[in-house]
Design a protein around this motif. Structure first.
Motif, PDB file in Angstrom:
ATOM      1  N   ASP A   1      12.280  43.811 -53.371  1.00 49.08           N
ATOM      2  CA  ASP A   1      12.746  43.765 -54.761  1.00 49.08           C
ATOM      3  C   ASP A   1      14.084  43.038 -54.792  1.00 49.08           C
ATOM      4  O   ASP A   1      15.118  43.605 -54.430  1.00 49.08           O
ATOM      5  CB  ASP A   1      12.899  45.184 -55.302  1.00 49.08           C
ATOM      6  CG  ASP A   1      13.342  45.214 -56.764  1.00 49.08           C
ATOM      7  OD1 ASP A   1      13.562  44.127 -57.339  1.00 49.08           O
ATOM      8  OD2 ASP A   1      13.480  46.317 -57.323  1.00 49.08           O
ATOM      9  N   PRO A   2      14.121  41.755 -55.213  1.00 52.74           N
ATOM     10  CA  PRO A   2      15.379  41.010 -55.210  1.00 52.74           C
ATOM     11  C   PRO A   2      16.458  41.624 -56.098  1.00 52.74           C
ATOM     12  O   PRO A   2      17.647  41.384 -55.874  1.00 52.74           O
ATOM     13  CB  PRO A   2      14.966  39.616 -55.703  1.00 52.74           C
ATOM     14  CG  PRO A   2      13.643  39.795 -56.362  1.00 52.74           C
ATOM     15  CD  PRO A   2      12.985  40.947 -55.682  1.00 52.74           C
ATOM     16  N   ASP A   3      16.058  42.431 -57.088  1.00 51.01           N
ATOM     17  CA  ASP A   3      17.067  43.056 -57.959  1.00 51.01           C
ATOM     18  C   ASP A   3      17.892  44.109 -57.221  1.00 51.01           C
ATOM     19  O   ASP A   3      18.956  44.510 -57.695  1.00 51.01           O
ATOM     20  CB  ASP A   3      16.385  43.697 -59.167  1.00 51.01           C
ATOM     21  CG  ASP A   3      15.777  42.675 -60.109  1.00 51.01           C
ATOM     22  OD1 ASP A   3      16.238  41.520 -60.101  1.00 51.01           O
ATOM     23  OD2 ASP A   3      14.831  43.022 -60.849  1.00 51.01           O
ATOM     24  N   ARG A   4      17.403  44.572 -56.085  1.00 49.93           N
ATOM     25  CA  ARG A   4      18.120  45.588 -55.316  1.00 49.93           C
ATOM     26  C   ARG A   4      19.263  45.012 -54.467  1.00 49.93           C
ATOM     27  O   ARG A   4      20.152  45.752 -54.040  1.00 49.93           O
ATOM     28  CB  ARG A   4      17.163  46.305 -54.356  1.00 49.93           C
ATOM     29  CG  ARG A   4      16.171  47.245 -54.983  1.00 49.93           C
ATOM     30  CD  ARG A   4      15.211  47.792 -53.941  1.00 49.93           C
ATOM     31  NE  ARG A   4      14.342  48.825 -54.442  1.00 49.93           N
ATOM     32  CZ  ARG A   4      14.566  50.133 -54.304  1.00 49.93           C
ATOM     33  NH1 ARG A   4      15.635  50.563 -53.665  1.00 49.93           N
ATOM     34  NH2 ARG A   4      13.711  51.006 -54.799  1.00 49.93           N
TER      35      ARG A   4
ATOM     36  N   ASP B   1      21.608  42.294 -54.784  1.00 47.79           N
ATOM     37  CA  ASP B   1      22.858  41.640 -55.175  1.00 47.79           C
ATOM     38  C   ASP B   1      24.072  42.514 -54.879  1.00 47.79           C
ATOM     39  O   ASP B   1      25.054  42.049 -54.274  1.00 47.79           O
ATOM     40  CB  ASP B   1      22.819  41.270 -56.660  1.00 47.79           C
ATOM     41  CG  ASP B   1      23.916  40.295 -57.038  1.00 47.79           C
ATOM     42  OD1 ASP B   1      23.872  39.132 -56.573  1.00 47.79           O
ATOM     43  OD2 ASP B   1      24.833  40.693 -57.782  1.00 47.79           O
TER      44      ASP B   1
END
Length: 517
Positions: A290-293, A295
């Protein structure tokens, strides 16, 4: 920002990256072979160069030292590799398109994310890499954003190599860099950071001014560069306290649960879709990436590293009573290939370090600024397991030690007998030395010691050894036509290091050292 005060700290921080792969073109594709090159090119070399171009465009200068080995530079310039890389990127895009049609919305979104990445990589490749790496390297070198380091021609484990061949490999490697980049590196990353007493004199004779060793080689006292003996050549040591914050098997950043997992492939698409999830979680049980996790995690790790660098600079300055120099060194392939988020972390780090009061510069700049201490004698060493030579000379790879010694002896004896005062190149001698250098590459024993594609490594070493013996035997028997034909055939098989010239091999009366084994 960092939790510590942004007031300036004394000294200088240097990031050093080492870019290297053995010659893979025309030697298999999957799972080990050219695929390894294209994965690293797309995931590491393209993103790292993109980071450096962005920093240069924003006015940054002299942010790191970046080593590129001659054998990797040759692949990144090779027409076959460039064409195949373009095809590989297009295939990545096609696989992502197919995944984007999956009925599972999570998998479909992962496919769309991979499609965007592949499309961006294709555009970047067309704009900056279509004619090979050398134009991209020349552009970065001219911008002043980075110091480029060179090295020996085919990445041998130098302490175990005959001194004449070792000197030849180094000089040919530096000449190769000049031909490709229009400048000769004054600094090198010695393969595997390997050193034996006496090699410093060879460095000085070749025009090398500084090189890297691992921290334990300097007994952990890495706060300044140290001239080796009376050579004037400066050894810089990797600071393990700082470097291991990133690259530690137990606690390094890439192992965070939110980051994309390096080892786990999706069976249907061949793409990486999972996150680390947990260090003990099996591949089939890992959660979707999950790239949103990530940053906030990247920012946390940037801040942690800056805090570590600041604290280390202060600590070492207080310990030595003078402004300290801290060097963190890694394989370039860590950033992107092994650690997917690494290039973003790298970009943020290099932008924020000056804001946090840390002076950043290359190894060459550290020399100019006087981060140099008293001369020292260095022990035999490397950056491998045990910080000695066991990975390349231990019982599990003794057959490589014996093979290399036999092949080098055969090559030198043959070339010496054939050499006459002449201005004409001898393509037979050239190919004998070329195949010999490929035989003694440090990658093969490393891969066996670490049990990573050991069969491939053994096959490669013996294939090049066979080529050396076959050409040398024909030459020794006076079968000149056959020797020339064999040399031409083996050269065409790899199309590698065309400028290697056996006439530049030091003679038997050339300078040798106690490092000669």
């Amino acid at each position: 920002m960092s939790s510590q005060s942004p007031t300036a700290v004394p000294g200088q921080f240097t990031l050093v990256l080492h870019s290297h792969l053995p010659w893979l073109a025309h030697h298999g594709r999957w799972p080990v072979g050219e695929e390894w090159l294209y994965q690293s090119w797309a995931a590491s070399y393209q993103p790292v160069f993109r980071v450096l171009r962005g920093l240069a465009d924003d006015g940054f200068t002299d942010v790191m030292s970046l080593g590129i080995t001659p054998v990797l530079a040759a692949q990144l310039d090779d027409p076959h590799c460039c064409a195949s890389m373009y095809e590989w990127l297009a295939n990545w895009q096609l696989r992502a398109m197919e995944l984007a049609t999956d009925r599972d919305p999570v998998r479909a979104e992962a496919g769309r994310a991979h499609f965007r990445d592949a499309s961006a990589a294709l555009v970047d490749f067309e704009q900056h890499w279509r004619h090979g790496a050398s134009p991209a390297i020349r552009t970065l070198a001219s911008s002043g954003i980075v110091e480029f380091l060179g090295g020996p021609l085919a990445h041998p484990f130098a302490p175990l190599l005959d001194a004449r061949m070792r000197q030849f490999s180094l000089r040919e490697g530096l000449a190769d860099a000049h031909r490709r980049w229009g400048r000769t590196p004054i600094g090198i990353w010695a393969p595997e950071c390997a050193f034996a007493p006496g090699m410093e004199a060879e460095y000085a004779a070749a025009g090398v001014g500084h090189f890297m060793v691992d921290g334990p080689t300097l007994h952990g006292d890495t706060a300044v560069g140290r001239p080796v003996g009376d050579s004037g050549v400066v050894a810089f040591g990797r600071d393990l306290t700082v470097s291991y914050r990133v690259w530690s098997p137990k606690s390094g950043y890439p192992g965070h649960a939110a980051y994309r997992d390096f080892h786990t492939y999706d069976h249907d698409s061949g793409l990486k879709l999972a996150r680390v999830t947990g260090r003990t979680v099996a591949g089939p049980d890992k959660a979707p990436y999950d790239p949103d996790r990530v940053d906030a995690v990247i920012d946390k790790h940037v801040d942690d590293f800056i805090d570590t660098v600041r604290a280390r600079l202060v600590e070492e300055t207080e310990r030595t009573g003078r402004p300290a120099h801290v060097v963190a060194a890694f394989d370039t392939e860590l950033f992107g290939h092994w650690w997917h988020e690494g290039p973003v972390w790298l970009d943020r780090l290099l932008r924020r370090l000056p804001e946090a009061g840390v002076t950043v510069g290359s190894l060459a700049t550290a020399l100019e600024r006087g981060f140099v201490g008293e001369p020292v004698d260095l022990p035999p060493s490397s950056w491998g397991s045990g910080k000695d030579w066991r990975v390349w000379a231990g019982p599990q790879v003794q057959h490589f030690v014996d093979l290399n010694a036999e092949v080098v002896e055969t090559a030198l004896a043959t070339v010496d007998k054939r050499r006459e005062p002449t201005t004409v190149r001898d393509r037979v001698n050239d190919q004998i030395l070329r195949e010999t250098l490929m035989t003694v590459a440090s990658d093969w024993p490393f891969m066996v010691s670490k049990d990573t594609a050991a069969g491939y490594a053994t096959d490669r070493a013996h294939k090049h050894a066979h080529a050396t013996r076959e050409i040398a035997d024909a030459a020794a028997r006076g079968r000149e036509s056959a020797a020339r034909s064999l040399a031409a055939g083996w050269f065409a098989a790899d199309n590698l290091f065309a400028d290697l010239d056996a006439r530049r091999l030091p003679g038997t009366d050339a300078y040798t050292t106690g490092a000669d084994r």
